[in-house]
Scaffold this motif. Sequence first.
Motif, PDB file in Angstrom:
ATOM      1  N   SER A 126      -3.223  -7.317  -3.611  1.00 28.20           N
ATOM      2  CA  SER A 126      -3.082  -8.745  -3.331  1.00 28.20           C
ATOM      3  C   SER A 126      -1.625  -9.172  -3.351  1.00 28.20           C
ATOM      4  CB  SER A 126      -3.883  -9.564  -4.346  1.00 28.20           C
ATOM      5  OG  SER A 126      -3.390  -9.377  -5.654  1.00 28.20           O
ATOM      6  N   LEU A 127      -0.789  -8.463  -4.130  1.00 31.92           N
ATOM      7  CA  LEU A 127       0.634  -8.780  -4.215  1.00 31.92           C
ATOM      8  C   LEU A 127       1.494  -7.819  -3.403  1.00 31.92           C
ATOM      9  CD1 LEU A 127       0.906  -9.446  -8.072  1.00 31.92           C
ATOM     10  CD2 LEU A 127       0.603 -11.138  -6.249  1.00 31.92           C
TER      11      LEU A 127
ATOM     12  N   ASN B 247      -7.500  -5.704  -7.200  1.00 33.60           N
ATOM     13  CA  ASN B 247      -7.790  -4.816  -6.073  1.00 33.60           C
ATOM     14  C   ASN B 247      -6.655  -3.792  -6.019  1.00 33.60           C
ATOM     15  OD1 ASN B 247      -8.096  -3.541  -3.605  1.00 33.60           O
ATOM     16  ND2 ASN B 247      -8.598  -5.404  -2.485  1.00 33.60           N
ATOM     17  N   TYR B 248      -6.960  -2.542  -6.428  1.00 34.71           N
ATOM     18  CA  TYR B 248      -5.923  -1.510  -6.549  1.00 34.71           C
ATOM     19  C   TYR B 248      -5.870  -0.629  -5.306  1.00 34.71           C
ATOM     20  CZ  TYR B 248      -5.824  -2.351 -11.623  1.00 34.71           C
ATOM     21  OH  TYR B 248      -5.706  -2.911 -12.869  1.00 34.71           O
TER      22      TYR B 248
ATOM     23  N   ASN C 236      -6.875   1.601   2.384  1.00 34.73           N
ATOM     24  CA  ASN C 236      -6.413   0.278   1.976  1.00 34.73           C
ATOM     25  C   ASN C 236      -6.104  -0.618   3.169  1.00 34.73           C
ATOM     26  OD1 ASN C 236      -6.218   0.292  -1.104  1.00 34.73           O
ATOM     27  ND2 ASN C 236      -5.245   2.224  -0.535  1.00 34.73           N
ATOM     28  N   ILE C 237      -6.843  -0.417   4.251  1.00 38.86           N
ATOM     29  CA  ILE C 237      -6.813  -1.355   5.372  1.00 38.86           C
ATOM     30  C   ILE C 237      -8.123  -2.123   5.361  1.00 38.86           C
ATOM     31  CG2 ILE C 237      -6.913  -1.541   7.886  1.00 38.86           C
ATOM     32  CD1 ILE C 237      -4.756   0.479   8.109  1.00 38.86           C
ATOM     33  N   PHE C 238      -8.014  -3.453   5.354  1.00 40.11           N
ATOM     34  CA  PHE C 238      -9.186  -4.315   5.211  1.00 40.11           C
ATOM     35  C   PHE C 238      -9.232  -5.337   6.343  1.00 40.11           C
ATOM     36  CE2 PHE C 238      -7.319  -3.244   1.087  1.00 40.11           C
ATOM     37  CZ  PHE C 238      -8.349  -2.518   0.507  1.00 40.11           C
TER      38      PHE C 238
ATOM     39  N   LEU D 123      -7.004  -8.432  10.480  1.00 40.30           N
ATOM     40  CA  LEU D 123      -6.459  -7.726   9.326  1.00 40.30           C
ATOM     41  C   LEU D 123      -6.226  -8.697   8.175  1.00 40.30           C
ATOM     42  CD1 LEU D 123      -3.897  -5.479  11.192  1.00 40.30           C
ATOM     43  CD2 LEU D 123      -5.711  -4.608   9.702  1.00 40.30           C
ATOM     44  N   ARG D 124      -6.689  -8.333   6.976  1.00 40.59           N
ATOM     45  CA  ARG D 124      -6.457  -9.149   5.792  1.00 40.59           C
ATOM     46  C   ARG D 124      -5.089  -8.814   5.188  1.00 40.59           C
ATOM     47  NH1 ARG D 124     -11.724  -7.776   2.528  1.00 40.59           N
ATOM     48  NH2 ARG D 124     -10.333  -8.402   0.825  1.00 40.59           N
TER      49      ARG D 124
END
Length: 342
Positions: A163-164, A189-190, A236-238, A246-247
């Motif tokens: 998230s960061l 979310n790691y 780690n692509i959302f 893309l988020r």
Amino acid sequence: MNLGSTINTQYGEEGVFLHPDGKTMYFSSEGHNSMGGYDIFKSVFQNGKWSPPENLGWPINTPDDDVFFVISASGRHGYYSSFRDDGLGSKDIYQITFLGPEKPPLLSQEDQLLASRVQPVKETLLAPPVAIASAQVTILKGVVTDEASKQPTEATIDVIDNSLNQVIASFQSNAQSGRYLVSLPSGINYGIVVRKDGYLFHSENFDLPAGAAYSEVMKDIALKKLDVGVKVVLNNIFFDFDKATLRKESTGELERLQKLLTETPALRLEISGHTDNVGKAEYNKDLSQRRAKAVVEYLVGKGIDKGRLTFAGYGDAQPVAPNTTKAGRQLNRRTEFKVTGK
């Protein structure tokens, strides 16, 4: 930095231990109204400060010294040094098993209601459930190897707050055994990225909601060398649900892919999208292609030559796990790249 008068006293403080949850501290102190000598105390970091120390009490603490307490990641077992009458001489090492709150005694198993002498009415009373607190942390462990040789290898492991888009920890797997162990407190979310010079990076994702219970996950990681035909899943692509948008949590993974392409100018990739088998095959293929295209467009927008990139959507045609389980379907919903030239 001195932790201040909440933790420290005019007496001795010894044996500090920080739990893998990153917020619970155990230490021994002669102060804080100990039972005698050093007692073990617990303090929790919350709202930017440490809570007043809590004495773990009898039977853990005694009128003599109790020091160097450590606790397992699950919070179920503790170990420490204590001077006790049943010891073998001076201080001995003891194990503690935490059982949780004691259930109140149930004095009567049933309430007798005399409706008649022949057939009394009985009402069963159940003891109320007692919750046993568990540590809110996930332990990730395994072995890092070279995919081709199967030999263990030393690699850098980055733990990222998606998230960061920030690396919050970085360390090495063991050079001889390849083993690693990561502590992941709940509520983040790691992204886990394993990297080594001469190899393609490997990523994993662990989205742990606040309050997620303690668990241990075994994950062996085989690093792949850069070669034509090699595929790497970008975990780690959302995307937004049922869309090709893309988020922001995808930024770190996309930047790693951009960096790989920048540092390897001859590298050519196919970006591919994949789905599970839920829904119509035609729709799934179209959605997966639009998602792969979105990744390519991001990279081109960052200066990567579009001639080095292709995209494809395979829908549910290339599963990596059975679609019969929730976990399998999740593995099949993925974005990956394949090396097409170097």
